[in-house]
Design an enzyme around this catalytic site. Structure first.
Site, PDB file in Angstrom:
ATOM      1  N   ARG A   1      21.718   5.560  38.462  1.00 50.70           N
ATOM      2  CA  ARG A   1      20.789   4.448  38.729  1.00 50.70           C
ATOM      3  C   ARG A   1      20.992   3.284  37.753  1.00 50.70           C
ATOM      4  O   ARG A   1      22.116   2.873  37.517  1.00 50.70           O
ATOM      5  CB  ARG A   1      19.338   4.965  38.753  1.00 50.70           C
ATOM      6  CG  ARG A   1      19.076   5.744  40.034  1.00 50.70           C
ATOM      7  CD  ARG A   1      17.780   6.486  40.060  1.00 50.70           C
ATOM      8  NE  ARG A   1      16.599   5.642  40.198  1.00 50.70           N
ATOM      9  CZ  ARG A   1      16.147   5.114  41.345  1.00 50.70           C
ATOM     10  NH1 ARG A   1      16.812   5.334  42.460  1.00 50.70           N
ATOM     11  NH2 ARG A   1      15.061   4.386  41.382  1.00 50.70           N
TER      12      ARG A   1
ATOM     13  N   CYS B   1       0.732   3.527   2.971  1.00 53.77           N
ATOM     14  CA  CYS B   1       1.406   2.973   4.154  1.00 53.77           C
ATOM     15  C   CYS B   1       2.899   3.258   4.084  1.00 53.77           C
ATOM     16  O   CYS B   1       3.538   3.579   5.081  1.00 53.77           O
ATOM     17  CB  CYS B   1       1.197   1.468   4.263  1.00 53.77           C
ATOM     18  SG  CYS B   1      -0.540   1.011   4.332  1.00 53.77           S
TER      19      CYS B   1
ATOM     20  N   TRP C   1      20.303  -4.137  43.491  1.00 55.12           N
ATOM     21  CA  TRP C   1      19.831  -4.045  44.882  1.00 55.12           C
ATOM     22  C   TRP C   1      18.411  -4.600  44.993  1.00 55.12           C
ATOM     23  O   TRP C   1      18.100  -5.369  45.898  1.00 55.12           O
ATOM     24  CB  TRP C   1      19.831  -2.587  45.370  1.00 55.12           C
ATOM     25  CG  TRP C   1      21.126  -2.068  45.925  1.00 55.12           C
ATOM     26  CD1 TRP C   1      21.831  -0.984  45.484  1.00 55.12           C
ATOM     27  CD2 TRP C   1      21.868  -2.574  47.055  1.00 55.12           C
ATOM     28  NE1 TRP C   1      22.956  -0.792  46.245  1.00 55.12           N
ATOM     29  CE2 TRP C   1      22.997  -1.754  47.223  1.00 55.12           C
ATOM     30  CE3 TRP C   1      21.697  -3.648  47.931  1.00 55.12           C
ATOM     31  CZ2 TRP C   1      23.944  -1.962  48.234  1.00 55.12           C
ATOM     32  CZ3 TRP C   1      22.648  -3.858  48.941  1.00 55.12           C
ATOM     33  CH2 TRP C   1      23.738  -3.027  49.081  1.00 55.12           C
TER      34      TRP C   1
ATOM     35  N   CYS D   1       0.833  -1.209   0.000  1.00 53.76           N
ATOM     36  CA  CYS D   1       0.000   0.000   0.000  1.00 53.76           C
ATOM     37  C   CYS D   1       0.873   1.268   0.000  1.00 53.76           C
ATOM     38  O   CYS D   1       1.634   1.498   0.944  1.00 53.76           O
ATOM     39  CB  CYS D   1      -0.931  -0.063   1.220  1.00 53.76           C
ATOM     40  SG  CYS D   1      -1.358   1.507   1.951  1.00 53.76           S
TER      41      CYS D   1
ATOM     42  N   HIS E   1      33.944  -2.955  49.520  1.00 50.98           N
ATOM     43  CA  HIS E   1      33.152  -2.495  50.671  1.00 50.98           C
ATOM     44  C   HIS E   1      32.137  -3.553  51.082  1.00 50.98           C
ATOM     45  O   HIS E   1      31.948  -3.841  52.254  1.00 50.98           O
ATOM     46  CB  HIS E   1      32.397  -1.201  50.318  1.00 50.98           C
ATOM     47  CG  HIS E   1      33.267   0.001  50.385  1.00 50.98           C
ATOM     48  ND1 HIS E   1      33.236   0.997  49.446  1.00 50.98           N
ATOM     49  CD2 HIS E   1      34.186   0.390  51.280  1.00 50.98           C
ATOM     50  CE1 HIS E   1      34.109   1.924  49.751  1.00 50.98           C
ATOM     51  NE2 HIS E   1      34.702   1.585  50.867  1.00 50.98           N
TER      52      HIS E   1
ATOM     53  N   VAL F   1      25.646   1.640  52.782  1.00 44.95           N
ATOM     54  CA  VAL F   1      26.158   2.138  51.493  1.00 44.95           C
ATOM     55  C   VAL F   1      25.527   3.507  51.211  1.00 44.95           C
ATOM     56  O   VAL F   1      26.226   4.471  50.848  1.00 44.95           O
ATOM     57  CB  VAL F   1      25.859   1.142  50.340  1.00 44.95           C
ATOM     58  CG1 VAL F   1      26.322   1.700  49.002  1.00 44.95           C
ATOM     59  CG2 VAL F   1      26.515  -0.202  50.611  1.00 44.95           C
TER      60      VAL F   1
HETATM   61  P1  FAD Z   1      20.030   2.397  45.083  1.00 38.88           P
HETATM   62  O1  FAD Z   1      20.906   2.609  46.269  1.00 38.88           O
HETATM   63  O2  FAD Z   1      20.606   1.593  43.989  1.00 38.88           O
HETATM   64  O3  FAD Z   1      18.692   1.738  45.598  1.00 38.88           O
HETATM   65  C1  FAD Z   1      17.708   1.277  44.705  1.00 38.88           C
HETATM   66  C2  FAD Z   1      16.350   1.441  45.346  1.00 38.88           C
HETATM   67  O4  FAD Z   1      16.287   0.596  46.496  1.00 38.88           O
HETATM   68  C3  FAD Z   1      16.068   2.832  45.894  1.00 38.88           C
HETATM   69  O5  FAD Z   1      15.523   3.668  44.898  1.00 38.88           O
HETATM   70  C4  FAD Z   1      15.079   2.563  47.006  1.00 38.88           C
HETATM   71  O6  FAD Z   1      13.771   2.470  46.489  1.00 38.88           O
HETATM   72  C5  FAD Z   1      15.497   1.205  47.526  1.00 38.88           C
HETATM   73  N1  FAD Z   1      16.332   1.287  48.722  1.00 38.88           N
HETATM   74  C6  FAD Z   1      17.221   2.232  49.057  1.00 38.88           C
HETATM   75  N2  FAD Z   1      17.805   1.910  50.229  1.00 38.88           N
HETATM   76  C7  FAD Z   1      17.273   0.742  50.624  1.00 38.88           C
HETATM   77  C8  FAD Z   1      17.460  -0.091  51.771  1.00 38.88           C
HETATM   78  N3  FAD Z   1      18.301   0.227  52.731  1.00 38.88           N
HETATM   79  N4  FAD Z   1      16.748  -1.225  51.843  1.00 38.88           N
HETATM   80  C9  FAD Z   1      15.861  -1.560  50.901  1.00 38.88           C
HETATM   81  N5  FAD Z   1      15.637  -0.796  49.821  1.00 38.88           N
HETATM   82  C10 FAD Z   1      16.326   0.332  49.672  1.00 38.88           C
HETATM   83  N6  FAD Z   1      28.249   2.750  44.685  1.00 38.88           N
HETATM   84  C11 FAD Z   1      29.345   3.418  45.080  1.00 38.88           C
HETATM   85  O7  FAD Z   1      29.553   4.544  44.619  1.00 38.88           O
HETATM   86  N7  FAD Z   1      30.195   2.903  46.023  1.00 38.88           N
HETATM   87  C12 FAD Z   1      30.007   1.674  46.569  1.00 38.88           C
HETATM   88  O8  FAD Z   1      30.782   1.207  47.384  1.00 38.88           O
HETATM   89  C13 FAD Z   1      28.866   0.918  46.126  1.00 38.88           C
HETATM   90  N8  FAD Z   1      28.642  -0.321  46.606  1.00 38.88           N
HETATM   91  C14 FAD Z   1      27.604  -1.072  46.075  1.00 38.88           C
HETATM   92  C15 FAD Z   1      27.425  -2.401  46.475  1.00 38.88           C
HETATM   93  C16 FAD Z   1      26.421  -3.171  45.922  1.00 38.88           C
HETATM   94  C17 FAD Z   1      26.271  -4.619  46.331  1.00 38.88           C
HETATM   95  C18 FAD Z   1      25.536  -2.609  44.956  1.00 38.88           C
HETATM   96  C19 FAD Z   1      24.451  -3.444  44.336  1.00 38.88           C
HETATM   97  C20 FAD Z   1      25.702  -1.293  44.576  1.00 38.88           C
HETATM   98  C21 FAD Z   1      26.726  -0.517  45.110  1.00 38.88           C
HETATM   99  N9  FAD Z   1      26.915   0.804  44.717  1.00 38.88           N
HETATM  100  C22 FAD Z   1      28.003   1.515  45.168  1.00 38.88           C
HETATM  101  C23 FAD Z   1      25.913   1.472  43.881  1.00 38.88           C
HETATM  102  C24 FAD Z   1      24.940   2.268  44.770  1.00 38.88           C
HETATM  103  O9  FAD Z   1      24.593   1.573  45.949  1.00 38.88           O
HETATM  104  C25 FAD Z   1      23.643   2.590  44.047  1.00 38.88           C
HETATM  105  O10 FAD Z   1      23.105   1.404  43.545  1.00 38.88           O
HETATM  106  C26 FAD Z   1      23.807   3.551  42.899  1.00 38.88           C
HETATM  107  O11 FAD Z   1      24.427   4.738  43.368  1.00 38.88           O
HETATM  108  C27 FAD Z   1      22.429   3.926  42.325  1.00 38.88           C
HETATM  109  O12 FAD Z   1      21.653   4.484  43.364  1.00 38.88           O
HETATM  110  P2  FAD Z   1      20.073   4.622  43.311  1.00 38.88           P
HETATM  111  O13 FAD Z   1      19.700   6.019  43.562  1.00 38.88           O
HETATM  112  O14 FAD Z   1      19.581   4.024  42.084  1.00 38.88           O
HETATM  113  O15 FAD Z   1      19.536   3.776  44.562  1.00 38.88           O
END
Ligand code: FAD
Length: 494
Positions: free
Chosen positions: A294, A68, A301, A65, A339, A368
Site C-alpha cells: 500500500r 524533567c 489512486w 528541572c 499498462h 488493475v
Molecule cells: P489500491 O489499488 O492502491 O487502492 C487504494 C484504495 O482505493 C483501496 O483501498 C480502495 O479503498 C479504493 N479502490 C480500490 N479500487 C477502486 C476503484 N476501482 N475505484 C475507486 N476506488 C477504488 N501495481 C502493479 O503491481 N502493477 C501495475 O501495473 C500497477 N499499475 C498501477 C497504475 C497506477 C496509475 C497506480 C496509481 C498504481 C498501480 N499499481 C500497479 C499499484 C496498485 O494498483 C496498488 O496501488 C498497490 O498494489 C496497492 O494496493 P492497495 O491495496 O493499497 O489498493
C-alpha cells in the site's frame, strides 16, 4: 545553538558526575533524535491543528528541572511508538512538549495552569488549539495525566483511554492496527492526509529523479500542477501548487529546473508542494499491514479519484490527458506506467462529461485490481489484510450492483457515479470537518481553509483561482496552446 543542543550539552556535563547507568541513559538520549515534538507559542496551534492524530499528549516542562530531565527518556520511549516516520503506531497519538522555562512560552503555560513540572495533559489535538485548562473545570475534554511517571505507566494510561494494548516493545507492523475493514464507509475520511502525503511524495520523487528533462515533461508537469492548484482537496497543496506555477519561470528557466532543497530560493526543492510539514512519513488509510504494501501507490489512486470528482464537464478531457501524461512521465514504476498508458490510449473519443471521466478512472482502477488479484494470489505479494477486490464491494454500495455472479458484475453506473462523487467528495474530507466542529467560528474558518473541504467540487476556491489567474499570465501562451489542443489531444504512445 538549538535548545536541544543546549539540553544535551547540559546533560553531558551533568553525566560526568553521575552513575554509569545514568550516563548510559544520557548517551542514549544524545544519540537519538528526539521524537516528541517541541512546541512553543508560535507553532502550538498550527501543529495541533494540522496533525492527523486523534489524540495528543502535551508535556509542560522546564529545561532546568532535574525531574524533567530524568523523565525525558521515559517520555521519549512512548513518543517513539507514535511520532515520526519510523513510528510503530503512527497517526494515533501526537506526543509533544513545551518548555515553560522559555520566557516566550510563559503565557501558553499560564493558559494551562501549569502548577508543577513535568505536567502532562491529554486530549483531542483540536481542543488544545487556542485552548486552556483550569483545575476544577468540569467536562473539559483536556485531562491531566495523573499516572505517567514511567514509560510503562504512561503507556498504560494511554491504553486505558483509547482501549488499546500497545506495548513498549512493539515492533513495526507486528502489533498492527491498520484499518482493514474494507467495507467500512467511514474509513475513507482518514485518507484525507494520505492524499497530501502522496502529492508531496510524488513531488519529492520528481525532485529526486530530476524528472523534468524536456519541454514535453515540463509541459506535463505544469498541467498537472495546474490541476492540483484548482482541484486538490487540500488548500495547503492548492496553495503550494499555485506558488510553483507563479514562480515556474524562475525555478525552471527554459525547462532547466534546479532541484536542490537548500541554497537560494529559486529552486523547485524550496517550494514544498503541500507545505514544509508534508510528507509526514506515514500513511493512515493507505497504511499496509506489511512494510512494503500500500502506501504511496494507494495514495496516488485516492488522489486521482478525488481529483476526478472535483472537476467540471468542460475540464474532463484536460484532466484525463493531464493524469495520463503525468503517470506516463512521472510514475517511476515501469509496468504500472505502461499498462496505464495502454488504457489511456484505448480512449478514442474525448471526454465531454466529468461523469464519464469519474467512471473511467474507477473502471481503469478495477482493471488493475483484476489483474493484480491474480498476480498477487500466485506470487503471494499482496497485503493479507487488503486483498485486491473488484470495487466497491456490495457491502459498501449495494445499489451499485444490478446483478452479480462469480464471473461477472452488472453495474448500475448511475449509482456507482453517485457513490464515487460522495465517497471521494464530501466523505473524504468529513474527518477534517468533524475536527472543526465545536470550535469558534473564526477557528473553524481558518481550519477549513487549510485543509479544505472543497466539498462542492465545482467551485474553484478564490485563492486558487487568483493564483491560477496570475499563473495564467505567466504561462498565457502555453495555456492558450493547451486549450486549443485539449479537445483533440490523445495520450502519447511510448
Ligand atoms: P489500491 O489499488 O492502491 O487502492 C487504494 C484504495 O482505493 C483501496 O483501498 C480502495 O479503498 C479504493 N479502490 C480500490 N479500487 C477502486 C476503484 N476501482 N475505484 C475507486 N476506488 C477504488 N501495481 C502493479 O503491481 N502493477 C501495475 O501495473 C500497477 N499499475 C498501477 C497504475 C497506477 C496509475 C497506480 C496509481 C498504481 C498501480 N499499481 C500497479 C499499484 C496498485 O494498483 C496498488 O496501488 C498497490 O498494489 C496497492 O494496493 P492497495 O491495496 O493499497 O489498493
Amino acid at each position: 545553538m538549538s535548545l536541544v543542543h543546549l539540553l544535551i550539552a547540559g546533560l553531558v556535563i551533568a553525566a560526568s558526575s553521575s552513575s554509569p547507568g545514568s550516563r548510559l541513559i544520557l548517551r542514549e538520549i544524545s544519540d537519538q533524535k528526539d521524537k516528541a515534538v517541541e512546541l512553543n507559542t508560535t507553532n502550538f496551534d498550527s501543529v495541533l491543528k494540522d496533525t492527523p492524530a486523534k489524540y495528543a499528549v502535551v508535556e509542560f516542562f522546564a529545561h532546568w528541572c532535574p525531574a524533567c530531565r530524568n523523565y525525558k527518556p521515559h517520555y521519549e520511549k512512548v513518543a517513539r511508538l507514535f511520532n515520526g516516520p519510523d513510528a510503530i503506531h503512527p497517526g494515533i497519538v501526537l506526543m509533544t512538549r513545551v518548555d515553560c522555562a522559555m520566557k516566550t512560552n510563559t503565557k501558553l503555560c499560564d493558559k494551562f495552569s501549569v502548577s508543577h513540572y513535568p505536567m502532562l495533559f491529554w486530549g483531542p489535538p483540536t481542543k488544545f488549539v487556542s485552548g486552556s485548562w483550569e483545575p476544577k473545570k468540569d467536562k473539559s475534554e483536556i485531562l491531566v495525566i495523573d499516572d505517567g511517571r514511567t514509560a510503562e505507566r504512561l503507556l498504560n494510561w494511554i491504553n486505558k483511554q483509547i482501549g488499546s494494548s500497545y506495548g513498549l516493545d512493539d515492533q513495526k507492523f507486528k502489533n498492527e492496527h491498520a484499518l482493514s475493514n474494507l467495507t467500512d464507509y467511514n474509513q475513507i475520511s482518514q485518507a484525507v492526509y494520505d492524499v497530501e502525503e502522496a502529492t508531496a511524495e510524488a513531488f519529492d520523487i520528481i525532485l529526486a529523479h530530476k524528472a523534468i528533462k524536456s519541454s514535453e515533461t515540463s509541459a506535463s508537469f505544469i498541467r498537472f500542477i495546474q490541476l492540483l492548484a484548482a482541484h486538490h482537496l487540500s488548500r495547503r497543496c492548492r496553495k503550494g501548487a499555485a506558488e510553483i506555477l507563479v514562480n515556474y519561470d524562475d525555478l525552471c528557466p527554459s525547462g532547466n529546473c534546479s532541484y536542490e532543497k537548500s541554497g537560494g530560493n529559486d529552486t523547485l526543492g524550496n517550494f514544498p508542494i503541500c507545505g514544509k510539514d508534508v510528507p509526514r512519513g506515514y500513511y493512515m488509510f493507505c497504511r499496509g499491514s506489511k512494510n512494503d504494501t500500500r502506501g504511496f501507490s494507494c495514495g496516488l489512486w485516492v488522489l486521482m479519484h478525488s481529483l476526478s470528482v472535483r472537476i467540471e464537464d468542460g475540464e474532463s478531457h484536460f484532466a484525463f490527458t493531464t493524469i495520463c501524461d503525468f503517470v506516463n512521465n512521472f510514475f517511476m514504476c515501469d509496468e504500472c506506467r505502461l499498462h496505464f498508458n495502454d488504457m489511456c490510449l484505448s480512449v478514442k473519443t474525448p471526454f465531454k462529461k466529468a461523469r464519464d471521466f469519474v467512471l473511467w478512472v474507477w473502471s481503469t482502477h478495477n482493471k488493475v485490481n483484476e489483474r493484480l488479484m491474480k498476480d498477487e494470489a500466485s506470487l503471494g505479494t499482496g497485503d493479507p489484510k487488503f486483498p485486491k477486490i473488484i470495487w466497491p464491494p456490495k457491502e459498501l454500495c449495494p445499489l451499485c450492483y444490478l446483478s452479480s455472479n462469480q464471473k461477472s458484475i452488472e453495474w448500475d453506473h448511475e449509482h456507482v457515479y453517485k457513490f464515487l462523487k460522495n465517497y471521494y467528495g464530501p466523505k473524504l474530507v468529513s474527518l477534517y470537518k468533524e475536527k472543526s466542529v465545536s470550535r469558534s467560528k473564526e477557528e473553524t474558518v481558518s481550519a477549513t481553509e487549510d485543509l479544505t473541504v472543497a466539498t462542492n467540487a465545482l467551485v474553484v476556491p478564490i485563492g486558487a483561482a487568483l493564483a491560477i489567474a496570475i499563473a495564467s499570465c505567466a504561462f498565457g501562451a502555453l495555456a492558450c496552446y493547451w486549450r486549443t489542443q485539449q479537445k483533440n489531444r490523445k495520450p502519447r504512445r511510448r
